[in-house]
Design an enzyme around this catalytic site. Structure first.
Site, PDB file in Angstrom:
ATOM      1  N   HIS A 369       0.069   9.323  11.876  1.00  0.00           N
ATOM      2  CA  HIS A 369      -0.827   9.892  12.900  1.00  0.00           C
ATOM      3  C   HIS A 369      -0.555  11.358  13.152  1.00  0.00           C
ATOM      4  CE1 HIS A 369      -0.256   5.598  14.564  1.00  0.00           C
ATOM      5  NE2 HIS A 369      -0.743   5.624  13.359  1.00  0.00           N
ATOM      6  N   CYS A 682     -18.941  13.413   1.206  1.00  0.00           N
ATOM      7  CA  CYS A 682     -17.945  13.773   2.221  1.00  0.00           C
ATOM      8  C   CYS A 682     -16.502  13.552   1.763  1.00  0.00           C
ATOM      9  CB  CYS A 682     -18.204  13.014   3.513  1.00  0.00           C
ATOM     10  SG  CYS A 682     -18.085  11.233   3.338  1.00  0.00           S
TER      11      CYS A 682
END
Ligand code: PEP
Ligand code: MG
Length: 755
Positions: A369, A682
């Site tokens: 994270h 993307c």
């Protein structure tokens, strides 16, 4: 064998404390200290040697030897008994010192008349910074207790020696001569970029202000309370759900536990308290002793454990000091490079971003994270830098080279200059790109290309305006899910999505439904053990099997878009039936909201990611069911080439600029064009100028990428003539080549295209 606590040492320490706290220069205090020790230990001589630059021990103070030898007598590490103590970082007690093979006689000191000797190293931060010696004229046997007393005194003296007044801090050379030398360490690239600054330990080492205690019982009680506090904090950490998957974290905690519950370790600390140290000083002393001894062991496993001991000591000291703080709460230098084993994503957000130049982790993975947050903050990060905490000192100059996954500690001036130069060039380019913010993304021959951002944090939204992108082409909704301790409820999600749309200020945002599993792990979501997680139960497969989560997310998206257009797409779709199911769930939610009288979006556009090759053969049916398509080239290439996207050994094995991949993409783009369904890409390749050029060459006019890529891609396309590129590229797509990257690069150079 444990020694009996000494009242002698307690008395000595008490006096020592008075001297240390008294006035006078450091040298005057040191002179008093050696006098005091000699008197207390009934010895004719007490001398203190301090380490100087070049691994030389200089006599700094003596009681008993010739005063004229002070600051003159010098011994190399390893030379004589004093040098021997420093070299091995261990005490030496000899009733007949002169018969020891290492005895080196220094006539200027007049020491030839002293027969017995006991000496201990003065250690600070795992380094020998001096030697404390006591000598007697007669052949005296020094007891273990006396040696220990001297060690305790040396611990207190370490404060004086390392204080910077006797010798400059930079002179306090380590035993192995390595730690202060420039070092280059390799790691894992977690975020590119160059950061030049000074090291700041995310969890600062605790400075111990009070070393000597009056009441050992009170100190023992403080130790007991701190140990209990540390144990329960470790238990909490241990039972935390995000560790349930086992692995590295669990191993580390197991080792912690092993040390924390090791009665030997705790006994040694208790004994040091009995000699008159405060609990903090005792913890530190035991740590220094163990650290020096363990560092001399060559067994890599044992050396590894040294780190755990370091961590554990710091934790215990924090409990003793009642301080669990990080460097975020302190005065951060202007150019801080944070160094730590690892940190949580919110901990990083506690820092003032303007002062952060880079991050160095001992652990870490790209999907961790904190790496994701660092990417959003555009901070260079290198992870998995082995032993960095043991090799770096606070405020050491450092360079984080995120591009090449390396870290330079105490770099030489030329290295700093070379990096500063590339950083200057990079900044110039960034400034040039910023100047392009408001110029249209149009090729030389007039083709407009939509440039969108990939985002996952609110922070990314600021970039939308900074780089002047057309909108968010991919909002990875799992990222806010990953940075939380639990699954956010509908209200929390609604509030978050509303903020995102508000901050986008009218520019479109494509929300991707939850894409977890594979490399995207939610801490609170127990992942199943699978042989091939990338091909396993992940993404839409999970959300269709557990529709409650998807339903909640769609409900939140509908509510957040009340009166505005919602664009939502589904990831990892492998067959049309999955889109039908997902759409059905969405329709149900729309109906439910309508019945409840909620305000609906003005329009709902439903898209699909195209990242599983099978979907490319269902295009006619698919394109009747979706409003837009977004190619996820990261996964699509991984599945097309059967090549794990996270495996560094395969990173260059297959090229996205190969005839195979590009012609595959081209057929998809053409089918979408024929059906009038907007298509975008993307994956990472959209953000690389040369790759983006090729994508425009096969017909794409919408690309979504990380914020720092928008400037370079816009620069490229403003120098591109698509017509000539297409005529060059089309025949290449039929070649049997592994890659046409070099050919495309040559084309770009020949035509002045800025790639
Ligand atoms: C992709 O697979 O290309 C993509 C954009 O999605 P992610 O990287 O999040 O899997
Ligand atoms: Mg993907």
């Amino acid at each position: 064998m444990p020694t009996i606590p000494s009242t002698v040492s307690r008395r000595l320490l008490g006096r020592l404390r008075d001297v240390m706290a008294g006035g006078g220069s450091a040298q005057e205090r040191l002179d008093k200290v050696v006098k005091l020790i000699a008197a207390d230990m009934v010895a004719e001589v007490c001398s203190c040697y301090v380490m100087r630059a070049g691994e030389v021990l200089e006599l700094f103070a003596t009681e008993g030897l010739m005063k004229s030898a002070v600051h003159k007598t010098r011994l190399r590490v390893g030379e004589g008994l004093v040098g021997d103590i420093a070299a091995h970082a261990r005490p030496l007690a000899l009733s007949d010192a002169q018969s020891h093979p290492n005895f080196a006689f220094r006539p200027e000191t007049g020491e030839e008349i002293y027969r017995s000797l006991v000496g201990v190293p003065i250690i600070r931060s795992g380094r020998v910074i001096g030697v404390l010696v006591v000598q007697n004229r007669t052949s005296r046997h020094y007891t273990d207790e006396e040696v220990e007393t001297l060690e305790t005194v040396a611990m207190v003296l370490a404060e004086l020696v390392s204080g910077g007044q006797l010798v400059g801090r930079d002179e306090l050379q380590p035993v192995d001569g390595l730690a202060l030398l420039p070092l280059r360490l390799d790691g894992l690239r977690l975020n590119p970029g160059i950061g030049i600054g000074v090291a700041v330990l995310h969890r600062p080492r605790i400075t111990i202000r009070r070393l000597v205690a009056e009441d050992p019982d009170a100190e023992l009680e403080r130790l007991r309370v701190a140990l209990a506090g540390m144990h329960s904090a470790l238990d909490e950490l241990f039972s935390a759900s995000d560790l349930s998957d086992g692995g590295e974290h669990r191993d580390i905690l197991e080792t912690y536990r092993m040390f924390a519950e090791d009665s030997g370790w705790i006994n040694r600390i208790s004994e040091a308290i009995q000699t008159g140290l405060t609990a903090e000083a005792a913890v530190q002393k035991v740590h220094e002793d163990t650290r020096v001894r363990m560092a001399q062991v060559s067994d890599p496993y044992i050396r590894e454990r040294l780190h755990d001991l370091e961590d554990l000591t710091n934790r215990l000291l924090q409990h003793l000091a009642g301080d669990g703080g990080t460097a975020a709460a302190s005065d951060l230098p202007e150019d801080a490079v944070l160094v730590c084993r690892s940190m949580g994503p919110t901990e990083l957000l506690d820092y003032d971003r303007r002062r952060l130049r880079g991050l160095i982790f001992e652990e870490g993975s790209p999907t961790m994270h904190v790496s994701i947050v660092a990417r959003a903050l555009d901070i260079p990060v290198v992870g998995r830098v082995k032993d960095v905490l043991g090799k770096i000192e606070p405020f050491d100059p450092v360079i984080v080279d995120g591009d090449n996954a390396q870290v330079f500690i105490r770099p030489s001036d030329d290295i700093v200059e070379a990096f500063a130069e590339s950083e200057r060039i990079r900044q110039q380019r960034v400034a040039a790109f910023a100047a392009l913010r408001d110029v249209p993304a149009v090729t030389r021959d007039g083709l407009a290309v939509g440039l969108y951002l990939n985002a996952g944090l609110l922070l990314d939204l600021q970039n939308l305006h900074h780089v002047g992108a057309d909108g968010i082409g991919l909002y990875r909704t799992e990222i806010p899910f990953m940075a939380r301790p639990e699954l956010p409820d509908v209200n929390a999600q609604t509030a978050l999505y509303r903020k995102i749309i508000d901050q986008a200020g009218g520019k479109p945002v494509v929300f991707r439904a939850l894409d977890v599993g594979g490399d995207k792990v939610l801490p609170y979501w127990k992942s199943s053990d699978e042989d091939n997680p990338a091909l396993g139960w992940r993404s839409i497969r999970i959300t269709l099997d557990c529709p409650a989560v998807l339903r909640q997310q769609l409900r939140a998206l509908l509510r957040a878009h009340a009166g505005r257009e919602l664009r939502v797409m589904f990831p990892m779709v492998a067959e049309v039936a999955e889109i039908d199911k997902a759409r059905a769930i969405l329709e149900m939610e729309i109906e439910r909201e309508r019945e409840k009288g909620g305000k609906l979006p003005s329009r709902v556009a439903v898209g699909t990611m195209l990242e599983v090759p099978a979907l490319a053969w269902q295009l006619p049916a698919l394109l009747r069911r979706v409003d837009f398509v977004s190619i996820g080239s990261n996964d699509l290439a991984q599945f097309l080439f059967a090549s794990d996207r996270g495996n560094p050994r395969l990173a260059e094995r297959y090229d996205t600029l190969s005839p195979a991949f590009l012609s595959f993409l081209k057929t998809i783009v053409e089918s979408c064009g024929a059906a009038g369904v907007p298509i975008s890409l993307c994956g990472e390749m959209a953000g690389r100028p040369l790759d983006a050029m090729a994508l425009i060459g096969i017909g794409l006019t919408s690309l979504s990428m990380a914020a720092p890529s928008v400037g370079p891609v816009k620069t490229m396309l403003r120098t591109l003539d698509v017509g000539s590129l297409k005529s060059y590229l089309d025949p290449l797509l039929h070649l049997p080549d592994h890659s046409i990257r070099n050919k495309l690069r040559a084309f770009a150079y020949d035509h002045g295209i800025a790639v």
